[in-house]
Design a protein around this motif. Structure first.
Motif, short mmCIF file in Angstrom:
data_model
loop_
_atom_site.label_atom_id
_atom_site.label_comp_id
_atom_site.label_asym_id
_atom_site.label_seq_id
_atom_site.Cartn_x
_atom_site.Cartn_y
_atom_site.Cartn_z
N PHE A 181 0.84 -1.21 0.00
CA PHE A 181 0.00 0.00 0.00
C PHE A 181 0.88 1.26 0.00
O PHE A 181 0.64 2.19 -0.77
CB PHE A 181 -0.92 -0.02 1.23
N LEU A 182 1.91 1.28 0.86
CA LEU A 182 2.81 2.46 0.93
C LEU A 182 3.57 2.65 -0.37
O LEU A 182 3.82 3.78 -0.79
CB LEU A 182 3.79 2.30 2.09
N ASN A 183 3.94 1.55 -0.99
CA ASN A 183 4.62 1.63 -2.30
C ASN A 183 3.73 2.34 -3.32
O ASN A 183 4.19 3.21 -4.07
CB ASN A 183 4.91 0.20 -2.77
N ASP A 184 2.44 1.96 -3.33
CA ASP A 184 1.48 2.59 -4.25
C ASP A 184 1.30 4.08 -3.92
O ASP A 184 1.20 4.90 -4.83
CB ASP A 184 0.11 1.88 -4.16
N VAL A 185 1.25 4.40 -2.61
CA VAL A 185 1.08 5.80 -2.18
C VAL A 185 2.23 6.65 -2.70
O VAL A 185 2.02 7.74 -3.25
CB VAL A 185 0.97 5.88 -0.64
N ILE A 186 3.46 6.12 -2.56
CA ILE A 186 4.64 6.88 -3.01
C ILE A 186 4.57 7.10 -4.53
O ILE A 186 4.82 8.22 -5.02
CB ILE A 186 5.94 6.14 -2.63
N GLN A 187 4.18 6.08 -5.28
CA GLN A 187 4.09 6.21 -6.74
C GLN A 187 3.04 7.24 -7.14
O GLN A 187 3.25 8.05 -8.05
CB GLN A 187 3.78 4.84 -7.36
N LYS A 188 1.89 7.22 -6.42
CA LYS A 188 0.83 8.20 -6.71
C LYS A 188 1.29 9.62 -6.40
O LYS A 188 1.04 10.56 -7.18
CB LYS A 188 -0.43 7.88 -5.89
N HIS A 189 1.96 9.79 -5.26
CA HIS A 189 2.45 11.12 -4.88
C HIS A 189 3.47 11.64 -5.89
O HIS A 189 3.48 12.83 -6.22
CB HIS A 189 3.08 11.08 -3.48
N ARG A 190 4.31 10.74 -6.39
CA ARG A 190 5.30 11.18 -7.39
C ARG A 190 4.59 11.56 -8.69
O ARG A 190 4.96 12.53 -9.35
CB ARG A 190 6.29 10.05 -7.65
N ALA A 191 3.58 10.78 -9.05
CA ALA A 191 2.87 11.04 -10.32
C ALA A 191 2.08 12.34 -10.26
O ALA A 191 1.98 13.07 -11.25
CB ALA A 191 1.93 9.87 -10.62
N THR A 192 1.52 12.67 -9.06
CA THR A 192 0.69 13.88 -8.94
C THR A 192 1.49 15.11 -8.54
O THR A 192 0.92 16.18 -8.35
CB THR A 192 -0.44 13.65 -7.91
N GLY A 193 2.81 14.92 -8.36
CA GLY A 193 3.66 16.07 -8.02
C GLY A 193 3.44 16.60 -6.62
O GLY A 193 3.33 17.81 -6.41
N ALA A 194 3.36 15.70 -5.65
CA ALA A 194 3.18 16.12 -4.24
C ALA A 194 4.47 16.74 -3.72
O ALA A 194 5.53 16.66 -4.36
CB ALA A 194 2.80 14.92 -3.39
N LYS A 195 4.38 17.38 -2.55
CA LYS A 195 5.56 18.02 -1.95
C LYS A 195 6.63 16.97 -1.66
O LYS A 195 6.32 15.84 -1.30
CB LYS A 195 5.18 18.71 -0.64
N MET A 196 7.87 17.41 -1.77
CA MET A 196 9.00 16.50 -1.52
C MET A 196 8.96 15.97 -0.08
O MET A 196 9.28 14.81 0.17
CB MET A 196 10.31 17.25 -1.77
N GLN A 197 8.55 16.84 0.83
CA GLN A 197 8.50 16.45 2.25
C GLN A 197 7.55 15.26 2.47
O GLN A 197 7.85 14.33 3.22
CB GLN A 197 8.04 17.65 3.09
N MET A 198 6.42 15.28 1.76
CA MET A 198 5.45 14.19 1.87
C MET A 198 6.04 12.87 1.38
O MET A 198 5.90 11.82 2.03
CB MET A 198 4.18 14.50 1.06
N ILE A 199 6.72 12.95 0.24
CA ILE A 199 7.31 11.73 -0.34
C ILE A 199 8.38 11.16 0.59
O ILE A 199 8.45 9.95 0.81
CB ILE A 199 7.88 12.02 -1.76
N VAL A 200 9.21 12.06 1.17
CA VAL A 200 10.27 11.62 2.09
C VAL A 200 9.66 10.95 3.32
O VAL A 200 10.14 9.92 3.79
CB VAL A 200 11.18 12.81 2.49
N GLU A 201 8.56 11.54 3.84
CA GLU A 201 7.88 10.96 5.01
C GLU A 201 7.33 9.57 4.68
O GLU A 201 7.46 8.63 5.46
CB GLU A 201 6.74 11.86 5.48
N ASP A 202 6.72 9.45 3.50
CA ASP A 202 6.19 8.14 3.05
C ASP A 202 7.31 7.11 2.93
O ASP A 202 7.16 5.96 3.33
CB ASP A 202 5.48 8.26 1.69
N TRP A 203 8.43 7.58 2.40
CA TRP A 203 9.58 6.71 2.18
C TRP A 203 10.14 6.22 3.52
O TRP A 203 10.45 5.03 3.69
CB TRP A 203 10.64 7.48 1.39
N ASP A 204 10.25 7.15 4.48
CA ASP A 204 10.74 6.77 5.82
C ASP A 204 9.79 5.75 6.46
O ASP A 204 10.23 4.79 7.10
CB ASP A 204 10.84 8.02 6.74
N PHE A 205 8.49 5.97 6.26
CA PHE A 205 7.49 5.09 6.86
C PHE A 205 7.58 3.69 6.22
O PHE A 205 7.45 2.68 6.90
CB PHE A 205 6.09 5.69 6.69
#
Length: 468
Positions: A181-205
């Motif tokens: 699920f987290l893997n999919d969330v990171i891919q969606k955030h990257r595709a939609t151009g979310a803030k870098m901070q959000m992607i880093v937090e997802d990655w850490d999680f």
């Protein structure tokens, strides 16, 4: 040990050559360990890479999953000129964003997993022997996990819940679901151009969830990332008293074994154990039918399950089908018995059994005895045999195992028989010996016999003799 810019091992050419020469010789594990430490100590002292002139500093762990590179360590009291040049390159950026000024004082680069993977991939095959690794078998890049193996369903079975509809999934399944699920969330955030901070937090999680999959007792988790409920990771399944090794492999529940309270019985030989009829009826031995025992086997089959000595099952030679002897015409089965059939008969007098008291602290805690089927409900044996088991009769329980082949029986009585282990192998002291009231009784008996033969039998000794 490697440069954080060009991935070469931080050793000057002359030292490098001498190390490579010495590593060509075959080494033991301890020699390899000390050799690696020597290389590490040499590399630690090198601050400027001999190959690309990049500055290298200490690499240390920071927090739970972060690794930082303190590139410019301070040398002496003066300013480090390399550090000054590095900081001056940020002047234009600081002018437009004043928040960066506070960050520059730390000047510690975070080595994220992607960067480390890139560095490891760049390590050349010539440098791998200096890291005490075998280039034909492994490469440092293999140390970074990019894929996780999903274990089969038998490792993580679903449990059907009675309370609520549906199933309860295993902890490992739940963790794998979260990771996907987290893997999919990171891919969606990257595709939609979310803030870098959000992607880093997802990655850490995501990294934390992977760490928890392997070891759910990982320490140093920040409060906002703490898991809501306790789960069992792979480490927890293996370690400890209830783990796979100690709980399921070293000590496990087995067939053809019984357990009950023990009692003393001085009438038993030192190689005998009295087994209750209840136990003897359940613990069976697969006896092969031959010309010598066919009549006995027929009698046992007619007796069936409930009469001792009897038999519980019969397996015919050709069909290999087991028949339960509680039901059916036992007289007919007995008549049809042929040589080569297997009769699972009750335990009988003279059967060889293994007798054990936990904790089994030394070799003599489990010994072979001859069974003697008796009424009542306890295992009984001679008090002389208490010492090797460290047994007393204040409610102790012991285990009984019935070996299932002729070879096992022969091996057990030869190597583990109580008569073959009277003397301890540790220091030659007798372990199975007369104790306490035996000595007194023996003394009185001997004295009575001597007095009798001398025709000087005192009255008190005659009374003692008659009581004894």
């Amino acid at each position: 040990m490697i440069c954080k810019s060009c991935s070469r091992v931080l050793l000057p050419t002359d030292i490098r050559k001498s190390f490579l020469e010495s590593f060509k010789r075959p080494m033991t594990y301890l020699q390899r360990k000390s050799a690696k430490k020597k290389v590490w100590e040499k590399c630690k002292k090198v601050s400027v890479c001999p190959y690309c002139s990049a500055t290298n500093g200490m690499v240390k762990k920071c927090g739970l999953l972060k690794i930082i590179h303190d590139q410019f360590k301070k040398t002496g009291k003066g300013e480090n000129p390399v550090l000054t040049d590095y900081l001056s390159s940020f002047e234009a950026a600081v002018e437009s964003n004043k928040d960066l000024e506070a960050m520059l004082g730390k000047n510690q680069a975070v080595l994220n997993p992607l960067l480390v993977k890139r560095l490891f991939e760049s390590i050349s095959n010539e440098d791998i022997p200096l890291l005490l690794m075998n280039s034909s078998v492994a490469h440092p890049k293999d140390l970074i996990l990019t894929r996780i193996l999903a274990p089969p369903l038998c490792i993580r079975p679903s449990v059907v819940s009675d309370l609520k509809s549906g199933t309860n999934e295993d902890d490992v399944t739940m963790k794998l679901t979260e990771i996907i699920f987290l893997n999919d969330v990171i891919q969606k955030h990257r595709a939609t151009g979310a803030k870098m901070q959000m992607i880093v937090e997802d990655w850490d999680f995501l990294q934390l969830q992977v760490a928890l999959l392997y070891n759910s007792e990982t320490s140093g988790i920040p409060l906002h990332m703490q898991p809501k409920k306790y789960t069992r990771g792979f480490v927890q399944r293996l370690k400890g008293k209830q783990g796979r090794f100690r709980g399921n492999l070293s000590g496990k529940r087995v067939d053809f074994s019984g357990r009950t309270v023990i009692s003393p019985d001085p009438n038993m030989g030192i190689d005998q154990v009295a087994v209750p009829i209840h136990v003897a009826k359940v613990m069976t031995y697969p006896e092969k039918v031959n010309d010598a025992n066919i009549e006995l086997m027929r009698k046992l089959i007619v007796n069936g399950c409930d009469v001792h000595p009897g038999a519980n099952f019969i397996q015919q030679r050709h069909t290999k089908i087991k028949r339960f002897l509680r039901y059916g015409n036992r007289e007919k089965i007995a008549k049809e018995l042929k040589t080569g059939d297997t009769v699972e008969r009750h335990m009988m007098d003279g059967d060889i059994v293994l007798f054990n008291r936990q904790p089994s602290l030394h070799k003599l805690s489990i010994q072979a005895f001859f069974a003697k089927v008796k009424p009542h409900r306890t295992f009984r044996f001679n008090e002389c045999c208490c010492n090797p088991f460290n047994a007393d009769f204040d409610g102790d329980e012991m285990n009984l195992h019935l070996p299932q082949t002729e070879e096992a029986k022969a091996e057990a009585i030869t190597l583990m028989g109580s008569k073959a282990n009277i003397v301890t192998p540790r220091n030659g002291e007798p372990l199975i010996a007369a104790i306490q009231d035996f000595i007194t009784g023996m003394y009185i008996t001997v004295k009575c016999v001597l007095s009798y033969h001398a025709n000087k039998t005192p009255k008190w000794l005659l009374i003692q003799w008659s009581l004894f």
